[in-house]
Design a protein around this motif. Structure first.
Motif, PDB file in Angstrom:
ATOM      1  N   ILE A 326       0.971  -1.320  -0.171  1.00 56.66           N
ATOM      2  CA  ILE A 326       0.027  -0.080  -0.095  1.00 56.66           C
ATOM      3  C   ILE A 326       0.949   1.191  -0.097  1.00 56.66           C
ATOM      4  O   ILE A 326       0.501   2.278  -0.647  1.00 56.66           O
ATOM      5  CB  ILE A 326      -0.990   0.131   1.229  1.00 56.66           C
ATOM      6  CG1 ILE A 326      -1.876   1.186   1.048  1.00 56.66           C
ATOM      7  CG2 ILE A 326      -0.366   0.036   2.381  1.00 56.66           C
ATOM      8  CD1 ILE A 326      -2.943   1.321   0.072  1.00 56.66           C
ATOM      9  N   ASN A 327       1.879   1.303   0.552  1.00 51.88           N
ATOM     10  CA  ASN A 327       2.690   2.530   0.704  1.00 51.88           C
ATOM     11  C   ASN A 327       4.264   2.129   1.285  1.00 51.88           C
ATOM     12  O   ASN A 327       4.618   1.122   1.582  1.00 51.88           O
ATOM     13  CB  ASN A 327       2.109   3.413   1.792  1.00 51.88           C
ATOM     14  CG  ASN A 327       1.842   2.925   3.065  1.00 51.88           C
ATOM     15  OD1 ASN A 327       2.563   2.046   3.512  1.00 51.88           O
ATOM     16  ND2 ASN A 327       0.557   3.507   3.820  1.00 51.88           N
ATOM     17  N   GLN A 328       5.035   3.309   1.417  1.00 46.00           N
ATOM     18  CA  GLN A 328       6.207   3.037   1.575  1.00 46.00           C
ATOM     19  C   GLN A 328       6.549   2.630   3.177  1.00 46.00           C
ATOM     20  O   GLN A 328       7.209   1.645   3.381  1.00 46.00           O
ATOM     21  CB  GLN A 328       7.243   4.501   1.740  1.00 46.00           C
ATOM     22  CG  GLN A 328       8.644   4.327   1.948  1.00 46.00           C
ATOM     23  CD  GLN A 328       9.182   3.530   0.616  1.00 46.00           C
ATOM     24  OE1 GLN A 328       9.095   3.921  -0.317  1.00 46.00           O
ATOM     25  NE2 GLN A 328      10.336   2.421   1.075  1.00 46.00           N
ATOM     26  N   ALA A 329       5.636   2.854   3.954  1.00 45.48           N
ATOM     27  CA  ALA A 329       5.508   2.408   5.419  1.00 45.48           C
ATOM     28  C   ALA A 329       5.308   0.891   5.477  1.00 45.48           C
ATOM     29  O   ALA A 329       5.902  -0.054   6.198  1.00 45.48           O
ATOM     30  CB  ALA A 329       4.527   3.111   6.338  1.00 45.48           C
ATOM     31  N   GLY A 330       4.397   0.570   4.650  1.00 50.22           N
ATOM     32  CA  GLY A 330       4.076  -0.910   4.662  1.00 50.22           C
ATOM     33  C   GLY A 330       5.261  -1.681   4.063  1.00 50.22           C
ATOM     34  O   GLY A 330       5.544  -2.893   4.827  1.00 50.22           O
ATOM     35  N   PHE A 331       5.727  -1.075   3.003  1.00 47.03           N
ATOM     36  CA  PHE A 331       7.034  -1.903   2.484  1.00 47.03           C
ATOM     37  C   PHE A 331       8.043  -1.942   3.498  1.00 47.03           C
ATOM     38  O   PHE A 331       8.787  -3.241   3.586  1.00 47.03           O
ATOM     39  CB  PHE A 331       7.530  -1.019   1.170  1.00 47.03           C
ATOM     40  CG  PHE A 331       8.632  -1.566   0.563  1.00 47.03           C
ATOM     41  CD1 PHE A 331       8.415  -2.416  -0.633  1.00 47.03           C
ATOM     42  CD2 PHE A 331       9.936  -1.422   0.912  1.00 47.03           C
ATOM     43  CE1 PHE A 331       9.390  -2.980  -1.213  1.00 47.03           C
ATOM     44  CE2 PHE A 331      11.204  -1.931   0.214  1.00 47.03           C
ATOM     45  CZ  PHE A 331      10.886  -2.765  -0.746  1.00 47.03           C
ATOM     46  N   ASN A 332       8.323  -0.860   4.109  1.00 50.66           N
ATOM     47  CA  ASN A 332       9.561  -0.835   4.955  1.00 50.66           C
ATOM     48  C   ASN A 332       9.334  -2.168   6.214  1.00 50.66           C
ATOM     49  O   ASN A 332      10.347  -2.635   6.656  1.00 50.66           O
ATOM     50  CB  ASN A 332       9.723   0.460   5.649  1.00 50.66           C
ATOM     51  CG  ASN A 332      10.280   1.311   4.604  1.00 50.66           C
ATOM     52  OD1 ASN A 332      10.720   1.191   3.553  1.00 50.66           O
ATOM     53  ND2 ASN A 332      10.078   2.767   4.921  1.00 50.66           N
ATOM     54  N   LYS A 333       7.895  -2.227   6.564  1.00 47.11           N
ATOM     55  CA  LYS A 333       7.771  -2.842   7.862  1.00 47.11           C
ATOM     56  C   LYS A 333       8.030  -4.381   7.189  1.00 47.11           C
ATOM     57  O   LYS A 333       8.693  -5.304   8.085  1.00 47.11           O
ATOM     58  CB  LYS A 333       6.343  -2.788   8.110  1.00 47.11           C
ATOM     59  CG  LYS A 333       5.990  -3.665   9.355  1.00 47.11           C
ATOM     60  CD  LYS A 333       4.439  -3.582   9.588  1.00 47.11           C
ATOM     61  CE  LYS A 333       4.011  -4.662  10.472  1.00 47.11           C
ATOM     62  NZ  LYS A 333       2.505  -4.848  10.418  1.00 47.11           N
ATOM     63  N   VAL A 334       7.639  -4.859   6.011  1.00 44.43           N
ATOM     64  CA  VAL A 334       7.744  -6.046   5.498  1.00 44.43           C
ATOM     65  C   VAL A 334       9.058  -6.584   5.270  1.00 44.43           C
ATOM     66  O   VAL A 334       9.545  -7.436   5.701  1.00 44.43           O
ATOM     67  CB  VAL A 334       7.007  -6.236   4.239  1.00 44.43           C
ATOM     68  CG1 VAL A 334       7.400  -7.484   3.395  1.00 44.43           C
ATOM     69  CG2 VAL A 334       5.590  -6.147   4.179  1.00 44.43           C
TER      70      VAL A 334
END
Ligand code: NAD
Length: 478
Positions: A326-334
């Protein structure tokens, strides 16, 4: 670029503030439209409109309220394709899944409408001679609905349909990531004769408009779907008013694969569950427990299946199985969870990095073997196309590890042995268990999480009755 307003008291209404939220296509990073980052005054205007509308709405026969739901469902069915494209554009799911979401939304409204003639009270036996005791189910008043971004259109129906048919009115705050589909919902709703104020949609961020909604003493119940952290903040905001809460929170679904399972079927189910909506689904398999004697074979087959998943822009020219996060924060978490797992000793079997596609938040389909129960990747919600695999020796151990979680939403087991399946159902402490299949849940079921996965639940009769309060009347014969 188009700039949209809130929908309050039956009309598109400009915000009293100037702040705007830009909606971005997660497949490309391109801006799509803006919505207001609404003020407390905007939210209060919507709550007042819903409060005023509820008086007459609650007095209408339920069958008339149901007609209003059916009218909106009919409008939705006229627009499946444009709505699906719009959802895909702002959320990143495949067009196929978006079409299913739109159709399911209309079906859900019709299903809840069918309850109109089935909202039942009770007649209770009294201890006193000549007395009759009646239990009525009555509307709560104004419901506050707060939505996540992963099934944004369907969640409007999951909140509004049971609220309306039981005589409540509602104020909904969509996710700031995916408000565009809610604007379209309002446009369709405005073409029906739904009375003003019955459904109001106010855009904004959680800490602003969301918090105002949760803290309002005029709200009878907050029905929220989203993360555990936000659920906890909402409980705190609702606490001073003792506002009733209905919370659908995160999950960390265990899938237990027994040695006697149909491995091809288990691989296919787990893989689909993990790539659907790019792994951003609360009830999809988030950790796999596989019996040691089939662990190597299962992991190899799963890795091959995951590796072959086609990822890309769901509105591009090639058909894809999953799109961006969905977004950069979601990407970073994964990405951080995957890297942390490898650093803690997990074996990267496939994936583990950004997908080579340009433009969006694309993550490679990833399988991690040799994971342990103490790793963050086995304990925290990943919300991406990533599968950690843990080995076990016997069912006792698998059930113990499955239950060892602060989440308790969904779970699954793959086995050909009926006794094993029955034992798992009795001993797995989760709101839902799927046997030999993965999600989704049915609208006539009851989607309710244990532990930190929620309070109360949604769907079916039990979900409907969450939107009512009881009133017991004692009638003494004179
Ligand atoms: P989120 O908790 O970040 O946000 C959800 C909504 O809450 C948004 O509209 C946001 O603006 C609002 N919000 C944030 N802070 C708030 C506050 N202090 N007060 C009031 N509102 C606030 O969740 P998300 O990232 O949009 O969604 C993903 C999460 O939702 C995952 O954890 C997923 O498991 C969960 N989810 C659960 C279910 C279920 O049925 N149990 C279904 C879908 C998603």
């Amino acid at each position: 670029m188009l700039h949209y307003d809130n929908f309050i008291n039956g009309r598109f209404t400009p915000s009293t503030g100037k702040e705007r939220i830009t909606v971005v296509n997660p497949s490309t990073g391109d801006p799509i439209c803006t919505v207001p980052d609404s003020t407390a005054a905007d939210m209060e205007a919507a709550i007042d409109a819903a409060t005023a509308a509820q008086k007459a709405w609650g007095k209408r026969p339920a069958i008339q309220r149901a007609q209003a739901l059916r009218a909106i469902a009919a409008k939705i069915r006229e627009q499946v394709e444009p709505l699906a494209r719009l959802i895909t554009e702002e959320q990143g799911k495949t067009l196929g899944l978006a079409r299913v979401e739109v159709a399911f939304t209309a079906d859900y409204m019709d299903y809840m409408a069918e309850w109109a003639r089935r909202i039942e009270g009770e007649i209770l036996e009294s201890d006193r001679p000549g007395e009759t005791i009646l239990l009525f189910r009555q509307p709560i008043g104004v419901i506050g609905g707060i939505l996540p971004w992963n099934f944004p259109f369907f969640l409007i129906a999951r909140k509004a349909a049971p609220a309306l048919v039981t005589g409540n009115t509602i104020v909904i705050k969509p996710s700031e990531e995916t408000p565009h589909n809610a604007v379209k919902f309002c446009e369709l709703m405005a073409q029906t004769d739904l009375p003003p104020g019955v459904i109001n949609i106010v855009h904004g961020r959680g800490a602003g408009a969301g918090k105002t909604l949760c803290a309002s003493p005029k709200i009878g119940m907050i029905s929220f779907t989203g993360s555990v952290e936000t659920g906890s903040a909402i409980m705190a905001a609702a606490a001073p008013n003792i506002t009733k809460l209905n919370l659908e929170l995160g999950g960390k679904a265990p899938a237990i694969v027994m040695g006697d399972a149909d491995l091809a079927m288990a691989v296919q189910a787990v893989k689909s569950s993990r790539v659907i909506n790019s792994g951003q689904v609360c009830n999809c398999a988030e950790r796999i427990y596989v019996q040691s004697n089939v662990a190597a074979e299962f992991t190899d087959k799963l890795a091959a299946a995951m590796k072959s998943s086609v990822c890309g822009n769901p509105l591009g020219e090639t058909e894809v199985e999953y799109g961006p996060l969905i977004n950069q924060a979601g990407f970073n978490k994964v990405d951080a969870l995957v890297r942390g797992a490898v650093a803690a000793g997990a074996t990267l079997v496939t994936g583990g990095a950004r997908h080579e596609l340009e433009g969006g938040y694309y993550y490679q389909p990833t399988v991690l073997a040799d994971c342990r129960q103490d790793m963050d990747i086995v304990r925290r919600e990943i919300f991406g196309p990533v599968i950690p695999v843990v080995k076990f020796d016997d069912l006792d151990q698998a059930i113990e590890m499955a239950n060892d979680s602060e989440y308790g939403l969904t779970s699954s087991i793959y086995t050909r042995d009926l006794n094993t399946a029955l034992r798992a159902c009795q001993e797995i402490h989760f709101g839902e268990t799927y046997i030999n299949r993965e999600n989704f849940e049915a609208m006539q079921g009851f989607h309710a999480g244990w532990r930190k996965s929620g309070v109360g639940g949604a769907d079916g009769k039990h979900g409907l009755y969450e939107f009512t309060q009881t009133h017991v009347v004692y009638m003494q014969r004179g």
